[in-house]
Design an enzyme around this catalytic site. Structure first.
Site, PDB file in Angstrom:
ATOM      1  N   HIS A  62      12.956   1.757   4.514  1.00 41.30           N
ATOM      2  CA  HIS A  62      13.593   0.488   4.125  1.00 41.30           C
ATOM      3  C   HIS A  62      14.266   0.576   2.759  1.00 41.30           C
ATOM      4  O   HIS A  62      13.597   0.679   1.729  1.00 41.30           O
ATOM      5  CB  HIS A  62      12.528  -0.625   4.129  1.00 41.30           C
ATOM      6  CG  HIS A  62      13.057  -1.985   3.817  1.00 41.30           C
ATOM      7  ND1 HIS A  62      13.392  -2.901   4.782  1.00 41.30           N
ATOM      8  CD2 HIS A  62      13.321  -2.602   2.639  1.00 41.30           C
ATOM      9  CE1 HIS A  62      13.827  -4.008   4.224  1.00 41.30           C
ATOM     10  NE2 HIS A  62      13.795  -3.866   2.911  1.00 41.30           N
ATOM     11  N   HIS A  64      18.104  -0.864   0.584  1.00 40.63           N
ATOM     12  CA  HIS A  64      19.392  -1.592   0.611  1.00 40.63           C
ATOM     13  C   HIS A  64      20.345  -0.846  -0.319  1.00 40.63           C
ATOM     14  O   HIS A  64      20.285  -1.036  -1.530  1.00 40.63           O
ATOM     15  CB  HIS A  64      19.242  -3.023   0.080  1.00 40.63           C
ATOM     16  CG  HIS A  64      18.201  -3.855   0.749  1.00 40.63           C
ATOM     17  ND1 HIS A  64      18.507  -4.891   1.595  1.00 40.63           N
ATOM     18  CD2 HIS A  64      16.846  -3.833   0.691  1.00 40.63           C
ATOM     19  CE1 HIS A  64      17.389  -5.463   2.026  1.00 40.63           C
ATOM     20  NE2 HIS A  64      16.361  -4.834   1.488  1.00 40.63           N
ATOM     21  N   GLU A 142      22.291  -5.997   9.401  1.00 42.35           N
ATOM     22  CA  GLU A 142      21.511  -7.187   9.073  1.00 42.35           C
ATOM     23  C   GLU A 142      22.154  -8.462   9.622  1.00 42.35           C
ATOM     24  O   GLU A 142      23.344  -8.699   9.441  1.00 42.35           O
ATOM     25  CB  GLU A 142      21.369  -7.318   7.548  1.00 42.35           C
ATOM     26  CG  GLU A 142      20.488  -8.495   7.128  1.00 42.35           C
ATOM     27  CD  GLU A 142      20.286  -8.553   5.618  1.00 42.35           C
ATOM     28  OE1 GLU A 142      19.147  -8.326   5.177  1.00 42.35           O
ATOM     29  OE2 GLU A 142      21.260  -8.797   4.891  1.00 42.35           O
ATOM     30  N   SER A 146      21.330 -19.310   8.537  1.00 41.45           N
ATOM     31  CA  SER A 146      20.393 -20.312   9.054  1.00 41.45           C
ATOM     32  C   SER A 146      21.118 -21.572   9.516  1.00 41.45           C
ATOM     33  O   SER A 146      20.527 -22.416  10.186  1.00 41.45           O
ATOM     34  CB  SER A 146      19.369 -20.666   7.972  1.00 41.45           C
ATOM     35  OG  SER A 146      20.046 -21.081   6.802  1.00 41.45           O
ATOM     36  N   HIS A 208      12.436  -8.747   7.233  1.00 41.62           N
ATOM     37  CA  HIS A 208      11.605  -9.132   6.079  1.00 41.62           C
ATOM     38  C   HIS A 208      10.709 -10.273   6.555  1.00 41.62           C
ATOM     39  O   HIS A 208      11.175 -11.184   7.248  1.00 41.62           O
ATOM     40  CB  HIS A 208      12.471  -9.659   4.929  1.00 41.62           C
ATOM     41  CG  HIS A 208      13.352  -8.635   4.282  1.00 41.62           C
ATOM     42  ND1 HIS A 208      14.685  -8.515   4.564  1.00 41.62           N
ATOM     43  CD2 HIS A 208      13.090  -7.691   3.339  1.00 41.62           C
ATOM     44  CE1 HIS A 208      15.213  -7.544   3.830  1.00 41.62           C
ATOM     45  NE2 HIS A 208      14.269  -7.019   3.082  1.00 41.62           N
ATOM     46  N   GLU A 211       7.118 -12.475   2.536  1.00 42.40           N
ATOM     47  CA  GLU A 211       7.184 -11.714   1.288  1.00 42.40           C
ATOM     48  C   GLU A 211       6.588 -12.497   0.121  1.00 42.40           C
ATOM     49  O   GLU A 211       5.905 -11.914  -0.719  1.00 42.40           O
ATOM     50  CB  GLU A 211       8.658 -11.373   0.988  1.00 42.40           C
ATOM     51  CG  GLU A 211       8.867 -10.614  -0.310  1.00 42.40           C
ATOM     52  CD  GLU A 211      10.326 -10.253  -0.532  1.00 42.40           C
ATOM     53  OE1 GLU A 211      11.204 -10.782   0.176  1.00 42.40           O
ATOM     54  OE2 GLU A 211      10.582  -9.433  -1.433  1.00 42.40           O
ATOM     55  N   ASP A 310      12.548  -0.132  -0.712  1.00 40.68           N
ATOM     56  CA  ASP A 310      13.411  -1.304  -0.823  1.00 40.68           C
ATOM     57  C   ASP A 310      14.667  -0.859  -1.584  1.00 40.68           C
ATOM     58  O   ASP A 310      14.872   0.342  -1.800  1.00 40.68           O
ATOM     59  CB  ASP A 310      12.684  -2.460  -1.530  1.00 40.68           C
ATOM     60  CG  ASP A 310      13.045  -3.819  -0.926  1.00 40.68           C
ATOM     61  OD1 ASP A 310      14.046  -3.895  -0.195  1.00 40.68           O
ATOM     62  OD2 ASP A 310      12.326  -4.798  -1.164  1.00 40.68           O
TER      63      ASP A 310
END
Ligand code: MCF
Ligand code: FE
Length: 407
Positions: A62, A64, A142, A146, A208, A211, A310
């Protein structure tokens, strides 16, 4: 055919001495150097320095890459101020992160022995670099969004990126994959569509999950710091999903959940029961102040984990051995030798199983991805090799991907 010998070889049976490995792009045979030399007299023999340990290439599940330009822009200490700073600086950071910067970070990962990484990509900008990078790359497209109003458009863009990663040349060693950003940022309708795509094409799937405390409070009660965040940026005051609904959406497809620091025992048990796994990012969790994943209970639950870096959005390096050293400190209560073993397993065989790849173990038939670690002196006890590897290795001495020497 190539033959490599080292003082120790990390195999599924433990650290073995006086053995060599014959390989092309896959591992053909493991035996003594003399046996392999007489069987394959034409093979190129690769030397390693004294006190070297041959490992399967390390896997960082994982990362980015698109945030590789961040050094002193994003706010560390706790999750919400960090997220606010991502919104504030994202455009500049992504703009500053050109191919040279990202390739530099792929090379830094390689020097730490990483031969496969899982790159979470928001925009698809990293695809070109990942195609050129020497490593295998699980390219996680990704999905984020929402707001139901824009959901179709975002989903359309996401599918374009999925398709682009599916049409890469085989030689690029790209493995197309899907990442759902998180329960608070992805609408359940497009989430289910994306899970179905992963299932249909058998793509690795990641998300994710749980978290921060803020995430938990928002998903459970529609309250807390994420409430004002959503009000400010998206003019909404109700979460699009809850913990259970989100988790159940992955019921039929094993998923790699990142963080899970705020998951309770019941949720962890549920993840285990469904065959899911966890990406554990010790430094990211510490820098964003979200708490500690109780890795000591995962084994009993049968929940597999990988240790991952990450992105530089929440880290100071992408060196996987830096991450393991930080992990040893974060989990200060754990017996150190055992923990080092578990960590090495987490970035080799566990990570390969999690990503569904045929590497991560030195065994006949596996892909020939290797990292050679050279210890500073003779290890006095075999049971401590994992620990000395983690403590003394800033950079590895040789790296092979798909049977080719890349470092
Ligand atoms: O894993 C860390 C912390 N948790 C969530 N997201 C990210 C992390 N590092 C980068 N991100 C990215 C994420 O992929 O931040 C963006 C997303 O694209 C911000 S979400 C508003
Ligand atoms: Fe992340």
């Amino acid at each position: 055919m190539k033959i490599i010998q080292s003082d120790y070889i990390y195999t599924p049976l433990g650290y073995q001495e006086n053995l060599a490995v014959a390989f092309t792009d896959t591992i053909k045979e493991i035996a003594t150097l003399d046996t392999l030399k007489s069987k394959y007299p034409q093979a190129e023999v690769i030397e390693t320095a004294a006190n070297s340990v041959l490992y399967p290439g390390f896997i960082n599940t994982h990362v980015h890459l698109e945030f590789s330009a961040n050094k002193t822009s994003l706010k560390y200490g706790s999750f919400m101020p960090w997220l606010d700073s991502v919104i504030e600086h994202r455009e500049d950071l992504v703009g500053d992160c050109d191919n040279t910067v990202m390739m530099g970070e792929c090379e830094a990962m390689m020097r730490s022995g990483v031969t496969t990484f899982g790159a979470i990509s928001s925009f698809g900008n990293e695809l070109e670099v990942c195609e050129k990078a020497p490593q295998r790359v699980v390219f996680y497209n990704e999905l984020i969004g929402s707001n139901a109003q824009y959901a179709d458009m975002l989903y359309g863009d996401f599918m374009e990126r999925v398709k682009a990663s599916q049409s890469c040349d085989k030689a690029s060693l790209i493995i197309p994959a899907i990442a759902i950003h998180s329960p608070y940022s992805v609408h359940p309708i497009i989430l289910q569509k994306a899970v179905n795509v992963a299932k249909q094409y058998k793509l690795p799937l990641s998300a994710h999950f749980l978290e921060s405390q803020a995430e938990r409070e928002w998903l459970e009660k529609g309250e807390g710091e994420l409430k004002s965040f959503f009000k400010k940026y998206f003019n909404t005051e109700v979460p699009v999903t809850n913990i259970q609904e989100f988790m159940y959406a992955f019921d039929t497809y094993p998923t790699h959940f990142t963080h899970c620091v705020q998951a309770n025992k019941v949720e962890l048990e549920y993840l285990a029961q469904k065959g899911h796994t966890i990406a554990h990012c010790p430094r990211s969790n510490r820098y964003l102040g979200v708490g500690r994943l109780p890795i000591e209970i995962l084994k009993d639950l049968g929940l597999k984990y990988s240790v991952a870096t990450d992105g530089l959005s929440s880290n100071d390096s992408l060196n996987i051995l830096d991450e393991l050293r930080a992990g040893l400190m974060l989990h200060h209560q754990a017996p150190i030798e055992k923990l080092a073993h578990s960590f090495i397993e987490s970035i080799t065989s566990n990570a390969a199983d999690i990503l569904g790849l045929n590497n991560g173990r030195i065994a006949v038939g596996k892909l020939a991805d290797f990292a050679v670690v050279t210890l500073p002196e003779v290890p006095k006890r075999e049971e401590e090799i994992a620990l000395w590897t983690v403590l003394h290795t800033k950079e590895v001495s040789q790296v092979f991907v798909d049977g080719e020497k890349v470092l």
